[in-house]
Write a protein that holds these residues in place. Structure first.
Motif, PDB file in Angstrom:
ATOM      1  N   PHE A  31      10.317   6.701  54.166  1.00  0.00           N
ATOM      2  CA  PHE A  31      11.347   6.402  54.680  1.00  0.00           C
ATOM      3  C   PHE A  31      11.615   5.345  56.484  1.00  0.00           C
ATOM      4  O   PHE A  31      10.990   5.901  56.678  1.00  0.00           O
ATOM      5  CB  PHE A  31      12.234   7.291  54.922  1.00  0.00           C
ATOM      6  CG  PHE A  31      12.412   7.798  53.540  1.00  0.00           C
ATOM      7  CD1 PHE A  31      11.667   9.380  53.229  1.00  0.00           C
ATOM      8  CD2 PHE A  31      13.208   7.224  52.446  1.00  0.00           C
ATOM      9  CE1 PHE A  31      11.966   9.690  51.454  1.00  0.00           C
ATOM     10  CE2 PHE A  31      13.450   8.119  50.754  1.00  0.00           C
ATOM     11  CZ  PHE A  31      12.904   9.136  50.831  1.00  0.00           C
ATOM     12  N   VAL A  45      17.424  12.315  54.910  1.00  0.00           N
ATOM     13  CA  VAL A  45      17.092  10.613  54.645  1.00  0.00           C
ATOM     14  C   VAL A  45      18.103  10.107  54.786  1.00  0.00           C
ATOM     15  O   VAL A  45      18.946  10.395  54.131  1.00  0.00           O
ATOM     16  CB  VAL A  45      16.380  11.046  52.681  1.00  0.00           C
ATOM     17  CG1 VAL A  45      14.753  11.997  53.214  1.00  0.00           C
ATOM     18  CG2 VAL A  45      17.460  11.247  52.032  1.00  0.00           C
ATOM     19  N   GLN A  47      20.442   7.451  53.045  1.00  0.00           N
ATOM     20  CA  GLN A  47      20.792   8.068  51.079  1.00  0.00           C
ATOM     21  C   GLN A  47      20.246   6.730  50.598  1.00  0.00           C
ATOM     22  O   GLN A  47      20.993   6.363  49.443  1.00  0.00           O
ATOM     23  CB  GLN A  47      22.332   8.080  51.752  1.00  0.00           C
ATOM     24  CG  GLN A  47      22.348   9.567  52.284  1.00  0.00           C
ATOM     25  CD  GLN A  47      21.984  11.070  51.656  1.00  0.00           C
ATOM     26  OE1 GLN A  47      22.439  10.548  49.862  1.00  0.00           O
ATOM     27  NE2 GLN A  47      20.703  11.562  52.188  1.00  0.00           N
ATOM     28  N   ASN A 100      15.276   8.580  47.185  1.00  0.00           N
ATOM     29  CA  ASN A 100      15.269   9.798  48.170  1.00  0.00           C
ATOM     30  C   ASN A 100      15.277  11.592  47.477  1.00  0.00           C
ATOM     31  O   ASN A 100      15.215  11.994  48.554  1.00  0.00           O
ATOM     32  CB  ASN A 100      16.769   9.949  49.079  1.00  0.00           C
ATOM     33  CG  ASN A 100      17.924   9.922  48.089  1.00  0.00           C
ATOM     34  OD1 ASN A 100      17.823  11.100  46.993  1.00  0.00           O
ATOM     35  ND2 ASN A 100      19.436   9.706  48.894  1.00  0.00           N
ATOM     36  N   ALA A 125      11.213  14.332  48.373  1.00  0.00           N
ATOM     37  CA  ALA A 125      11.770  13.451  48.736  1.00  0.00           C
ATOM     38  C   ALA A 125      11.686  12.130  47.676  1.00  0.00           C
ATOM     39  O   ALA A 125      12.829  11.259  48.225  1.00  0.00           O
ATOM     40  CB  ALA A 125      10.710  12.038  50.342  1.00  0.00           C
TER      41      ALA A 125
END
Length: 355
Positions: A31, A45, A47, A100, A125
């Motif tokens: 990410f 994370v 979005q 995500n 994730a």
């Protein structure tokens, strides 16, 4: 009609094929730098990590429609949902965000699914295959190579990682056998993993384990997406596994490990699979169609009864039987994989008559 609109199907095919050619890069996906760990087992994370370089304006998307169009729309309350898979129990419909890891749910019959488990929680994730069994929710972790078991209230029972290897991984989908064991496909590794029923229904301690290989699969092609959708056979004694790239179906006998190809016309880009009786419903992601396949009594042959699409079909990757209807994901996976402009600014599921 613009050139962009007329080439949309070709772009989508190129984007989905990119899943195979970009496997190494996606397996190593991370990410943005802004993602930081804020507490043990919890990660924040971005979005919407795949839209930084993609247009946010929806573009026109045209697909052929079936004769009947009794399609109902279920929206997802997230502008970047990317719903890859879908599952249902007696109370809720669930889907998950491949970008995500957010899990969404809504009551059966609801018009909207809301966030249920936040993305990044428990190291989740990404999310691909979702299944329910008893009071448990199962979530596959895609290119991150992990898998999660939750209670229906959202408590982590256990998490899993694939065995250490230099091979890329795509933990993709799962099926629950009659004895409660869970079997999981890995599209980039020629294996099926198994989680024993006792672990699935253990207390919610959040323990971490390594996925154990139960079977090895044939005809895997390196660098391609192979084993994907998976369901149990009508008699419960076998697994039926679809291969995304070749379009083949395989029947794996649980007691012996024997694996045989099911005789049927190839169904390329076969993604999620659902079964009702001896009928398989197969979401063909690149083709934006649902194939209905009737299995023979011994499970050695499959007859394609029909193929259909519906208004608004947009990369159909997941499918579930909910009552007398099919619920299908409009994943917009071409944006996720290829940074292509969103077809629509709202992510949706489609509910269709099963027959």
């Amino acid at each position: 009609m613009s050139t962009r609109t007329t080439s949309r199907r070709a772009i989508r095919r190129r984007a989905l094929v990119a899943l195979t050619t970009m496997s190494a890069a996606l397996a190593a996906f991370t990410f943005p730098a802004s993602a930081t760990t804020v507490a043990a087992g919890t990660t924040t994370v971005d979005q919407c990590p795949y839209l930084h370089n993609a247009a946010h304006t929806a573009v026109t998307h045209t697909v052929a429609t079936a004769a009947h169009t009794d399609a109902r729309t279920i929206t997802i309350d997230d502008p970047c949902a990317y719903p890859e898979s879908i599952a249902a129990d007696n109370d809720y419909i669930y889907t998950g965000n491949i970008s995500n890891g957010t899990i969404y749910r809504g009551r059966i019959g609801a018009k909207t699914l809301e966030p249920f488990l936040p993305g990044g929680q428990d190291g989740r994730a990404q999310a691909t295959g979702i299944k329910t069994t008893g009071d448990r929710l199962l979530v596959a972790g895609a290119f991150k190579g992990n898998f999660f078991v939750y209670t229906k209230t959202g408590k982590l029972v256990s998490s899993y990682s694939v065995p250490t290897s230099t091979e890329p991984t795509l933990v993709n989908d799962a099926a629950v056998a009659a004895n409660g064991d869970v079997y999981i496909t890995d599209s980039f590794r020629a294996v099926v993993y198994r989680i024993p029923a006792a672990e699935v229904h253990a207390p919610a301690t959040g323990v971490h384990r390594i996925l154990q290989v139960a079977y090895h699969l044939p005809d895997y092609v390196p660098g391609q997406s192979n084993g994907n959708g998976i369901v149990t056979s009508p008699d419960g004694k076998s697994l039926i596994i679809g291969y995304w790239s070749s379009g083949a179906l395989y029947r794996l006998t649980l007691a012996t490990g024997e694996i045989r190809k099911v005789a049927h016309p190839p169904l390329h880009s076969a993604d999620g699979i659902a079964r009702r009786g001896n009928t398989l419903y197969i979401a063909r992601s690149v083709d934006n169609t649902i194939a209905t396949v009737r299995l023979s009594g011994d499970g050695t042959r499959g007859t394609v009864v029909s193929e259909r699409t519906y208004p608004g079909a947009d990369t159909t990757t997941g499918i579930a039987v909910v009552g007398n209807r099919l619920v299908v994901t409009n994943s917009q996976m071409d944006t996720f994989l290829y940074h292509d402009p969103l077809t629509r600014s709202v992510f949706t599921l489609a509910s269709l008559p099963a027959n």
